[in-house]
Design an enzyme around this catalytic site. Structure first.
Site, PDB file in Angstrom:
ATOM      1  N   TYR A   1       5.425  -5.802   5.526  1.00  0.00           N
ATOM      2  CA  TYR A   1       6.467  -6.824   5.557  1.00  0.00           C
ATOM      3  C   TYR A   1       7.150  -6.876   6.926  1.00  0.00           C
ATOM      4  O   TYR A   1       8.085  -7.649   7.115  1.00  0.00           O
ATOM      5  CB  TYR A   1       7.526  -6.539   4.492  1.00  0.00           C
ATOM      6  CG  TYR A   1       7.063  -6.691   3.048  1.00  0.00           C
ATOM      7  CD1 TYR A   1       6.184  -5.783   2.479  1.00  0.00           C
ATOM      8  CD2 TYR A   1       7.547  -7.730   2.257  1.00  0.00           C
ATOM      9  CE1 TYR A   1       5.789  -5.904   1.151  1.00  0.00           C
ATOM     10  CE2 TYR A   1       7.159  -7.860   0.922  1.00  0.00           C
ATOM     11  CZ  TYR A   1       6.278  -6.945   0.383  1.00  0.00           C
ATOM     12  OH  TYR A   1       5.890  -7.069  -0.931  1.00  0.00           O
TER      13      TYR A   1
ATOM     14  N   LYS B   1      -0.853   6.717   0.947  1.00  0.00           N
ATOM     15  CA  LYS B   1      -2.320   6.589   0.929  1.00  0.00           C
ATOM     16  C   LYS B   1      -2.819   7.266   2.198  1.00  0.00           C
ATOM     17  O   LYS B   1      -3.508   6.673   3.037  1.00  0.00           O
ATOM     18  CB  LYS B   1      -2.692   5.094   0.852  1.00  0.00           C
ATOM     19  CG  LYS B   1      -4.174   4.797   0.654  1.00  0.00           C
ATOM     20  CD  LYS B   1      -4.702   5.088  -0.743  1.00  0.00           C
ATOM     21  CE  LYS B   1      -6.192   4.830  -0.800  1.00  0.00           C
ATOM     22  NZ  LYS B   1      -6.825   5.333  -2.041  1.00  0.00           N
TER      23      LYS B   1
ATOM     24  N   ASP C   1      -2.940   5.464  -5.694  1.00  0.00           N
ATOM     25  CA  ASP C   1      -3.816   5.136  -6.832  1.00  0.00           C
ATOM     26  C   ASP C   1      -3.621   6.158  -7.959  1.00  0.00           C
ATOM     27  O   ASP C   1      -3.412   5.802  -9.121  1.00  0.00           O
ATOM     28  CB  ASP C   1      -5.294   5.018  -6.406  1.00  0.00           C
ATOM     29  CG  ASP C   1      -5.778   6.146  -5.493  1.00  0.00           C
ATOM     30  OD1 ASP C   1      -4.965   7.025  -5.127  1.00  0.00           O
ATOM     31  OD2 ASP C   1      -6.984   6.146  -5.162  1.00  0.00           O
TER      32      ASP C   1
ATOM     33  N   ASP D   1       6.721  -2.209  -4.078  1.00  0.00           N
ATOM     34  CA  ASP D   1       6.743  -3.480  -4.800  1.00  0.00           C
ATOM     35  C   ASP D   1       5.874  -3.377  -6.055  1.00  0.00           C
ATOM     36  O   ASP D   1       6.279  -3.748  -7.150  1.00  0.00           O
ATOM     37  CB  ASP D   1       6.234  -4.594  -3.874  1.00  0.00           C
ATOM     38  CG  ASP D   1       6.227  -5.945  -4.562  1.00  0.00           C
ATOM     39  OD1 ASP D   1       7.186  -6.237  -5.303  1.00  0.00           O
ATOM     40  OD2 ASP D   1       5.257  -6.705  -4.361  1.00  0.00           O
TER      41      ASP D   1
ATOM     42  N   ASP E   1       7.053  -2.685 -10.422  1.00  0.00           N
ATOM     43  CA  ASP E   1       6.793  -3.577 -11.567  1.00  0.00           C
ATOM     44  C   ASP E   1       6.099  -2.793 -12.687  1.00  0.00           C
ATOM     45  O   ASP E   1       6.396  -2.984 -13.869  1.00  0.00           O
ATOM     46  CB  ASP E   1       5.917  -4.774 -11.169  1.00  0.00           C
ATOM     47  CG  ASP E   1       6.728  -6.004 -10.745  1.00  0.00           C
ATOM     48  OD1 ASP E   1       7.878  -5.833 -10.272  1.00  0.00           O
ATOM     49  OD2 ASP E   1       6.207  -7.139 -10.869  1.00  0.00           O
TER      50      ASP E   1
HETATM   51  C1  IPM Z   1      10.266  -8.261  -5.025  1.00  0.00           C
HETATM   52  C2  IPM Z   1       9.386  -9.455  -4.793  1.00  0.00           C
HETATM   53  C3  IPM Z   1       9.334  -9.831  -3.314  1.00  0.00           C
HETATM   54  C4  IPM Z   1       8.645  -8.702  -2.546  1.00  0.00           C
HETATM   55  C5  IPM Z   1       8.657 -11.165  -3.023  1.00  0.00           C
HETATM   56  C6  IPM Z   1       9.222 -12.283  -3.849  1.00  0.00           C
HETATM   57  C7  IPM Z   1       8.763 -11.522  -1.573  1.00  0.00           C
HETATM   58  O1  IPM Z   1       8.123  -9.271  -5.334  1.00  0.00           O
HETATM   59  O2  IPM Z   1      11.422  -8.266  -4.607  1.00  0.00           O
HETATM   60  O3  IPM Z   1       9.828  -7.324  -5.697  1.00  0.00           O
HETATM   61  O4  IPM Z   1       7.425  -8.719  -2.348  1.00  0.00           O
HETATM   62  O5  IPM Z   1       9.359  -7.792  -2.132  1.00  0.00           O
HETATM   63 MN    MN Z   2       7.994  -7.513  -6.628  1.00  0.00          MN
END
Ligand code: IPM
Ligand code: MN
Ligand code: NAD
Length: 362
Positions: free
Chosen positions: A144, A192, A224, A248, A252
């Site tokens: 990023y 990694k 992984d 990221d 999730d």
């Molecule tokens: C998050 C999101 C963002 C990221 C996207 C929307 C740019 O997935 O905040 O988890 O990749 O950080």
């Molecule tokens: Mn995300």
């Protein structure tokens, strides 16, 4: 600080797209309830960002919104992204904000309330003594670092970039977190290093910095294998520190251990600057406009705001307790349970606000 020095907390609000405005409304409801019951006072200042404002103005992060954020004490953020815009058009706004305010820490606590073990997708024996981890995601570097990448004909490239300063500051943040909280006195580093140069530097710095924290247990995993451990022994994760893209993805996965992405909050933190608080989920176009989104992630983001930006730890704890109490009485559809009322987004927010009001007035 508001309530303490008599100053009013200025909160910039990015409602965003899809379910963003729906869940932000409930976050604001909680802050308004606090203001009605305690000396902590708050004012909201709209700072539009994302796909909707892009369609109106041609910018997903207008200069006027950035100015509003710069003049605020903290930012409450919903979610952005519209399916009818080119990829990244709306999303770039959140990345620009993280960079602009140097919010290098992305704090993503994943805590399963005891009463919600039934919604965790894992069998009871994998939940074990319970899930209570804090993912510390590096938030400004890695893939990023230079937003956008490049496409040349049939080839595309993104650069993963880490600096020693950037790696050290996030690792130190994670160790300080572990040191401050006996319940989280272990740091798991996820990388990694068997393939990526960035991860090799990361791992080397991790072990170097660990020497300053002899009382903190450490371990490292390749990302992984970590994805496997996350569902195999989630109760062993305490503080998990990792680079931007891995964070990221694994956050999730971890959030769904709570039964819904709608349950998990996040803080984009600059410990010396303006921080931004949001649920970890996106704009969820599949359920937007239906009034069924789970607002708990957004409400728990307000909890993090209260402790991190306003040092209102007692009120922050009261918010967490109110959420836990409310979830004993009703749930949104994503975590619904037979025999318990299924609530809309605003009903869930009302229930939390009611529990909070009762606790704060005691
Ligand atoms: C998050 C999101 C963002 C990221 C996207 C929307 C740019 O997935 O905040 O988890 O990749 O950080
Ligand atoms: Mn995300
Ligand atoms: P998403 O997080 O929006 O949704 C994934 C799944 O989780 C969907 O089934 C959705 O219905 C469910 N979900 C999410 N939040 C929920 C909630 N509060 N209550 C109940 N269910 C919930 O991810 P996606 O569908 O991959 O992305 C949609 C858009 O959001 C994309 O444009 C993406 O780029 C963007 N996005 C934005 C952010 C952000 O603003 N921070 C984060 C992630 C994704």
């Amino acid at each position: 600080m508001a309530g303490k020095g008599g100053r009013i907390a200025r909160v910039a609000v990015v409602e965003g797209d899809g379910i963003g405005p729906e869940v932000v409304r409930e976050g604001k409801k909680v802050l308004t309830t606090i203001a009605a019951c305690t000396p902590f006072q708050v004012e909201f200042h709209d700072a539009p960002a994302g796909g909707g404002v892009y369609k109106r103005t041609g910018s997903s992060l207008p200069e006027s919104s950035l100015k509003t954020m710069e003049a605020s004490d903290a930012i409450l953020f919903g979610a952005i992204g519209l399916p009818d815009l080119p990829q990244g058009t709306a999303e770039i706004a959140i990345l620009k904000m993280r960079q602009h305010f140097d919010q290098y820490v992305n704090l993503r606590p994943v805590k399963l309330f005891d009463s919600l073990r039934d919604v965790c997708p894992l069998k009871d024996r994998f939940i074990g003594p319970g899930i209570d981890m804090i993912i510390v995601r590096e938030n400004t570097e890695g893939l990023y670092a230079k937003i956008g990448g490049q496409i040349h004909g049939d080839a595309a490239a993104n650069l993963m970039l880490y600096t020693k300063v950037g790696v050290d500051r996030i690792l130190e943040y994670a160790f300080e977190l572990a040191k401050a909280d006996p319940a989280h006195a272990k740091v798991t580093s996820v990388d990694k290093a068997n393939i990526l140069a960035c991860s090799q530097m990361w791992r080397q710095r991790f072990h170097e910095i660990a020497k300053h924290y002899p009382d903190i247990e450490t371990e490292d995993f390749y990302v992984d294998a970590f994805c496997q451990w996350l569902i195999r022994k989630p109760y062993e994760c305490k503080v998990v520190v990792t680079e931007n893209m891995f964070g990221d993805i694994v956050s999730d996965e971890a959030a769904y251990l709570l039964g819904s992405l709608g349950m998990a909050p996040s803080g984009n933190i600059n410990p010396k600057g303006i921080s931004m608080y949001e649920p970890i989920h996106g704009s969820a176009p599949d359920i937007a406009g239906k009034g069924i989104a789970n607002p708990i992630g957004a409400i728990l983001a307000v909890k993090i705001m209260l402790s991190e930006s306003f040092k209102e730890n007692a009120i922050a704890k009261a918010v967490g307790d109110a959420v836990e109490a409310a979830l004993l009485k009703g749930r949104t559809q994503d975590i619904a349970k037979d025999g318990m009322p299924t609530l809309s987004t605003s009903e869930m927010g009302d229930l939390v606000a009611g529990e909070l009001r009762a606790a704060l007035k005691k």
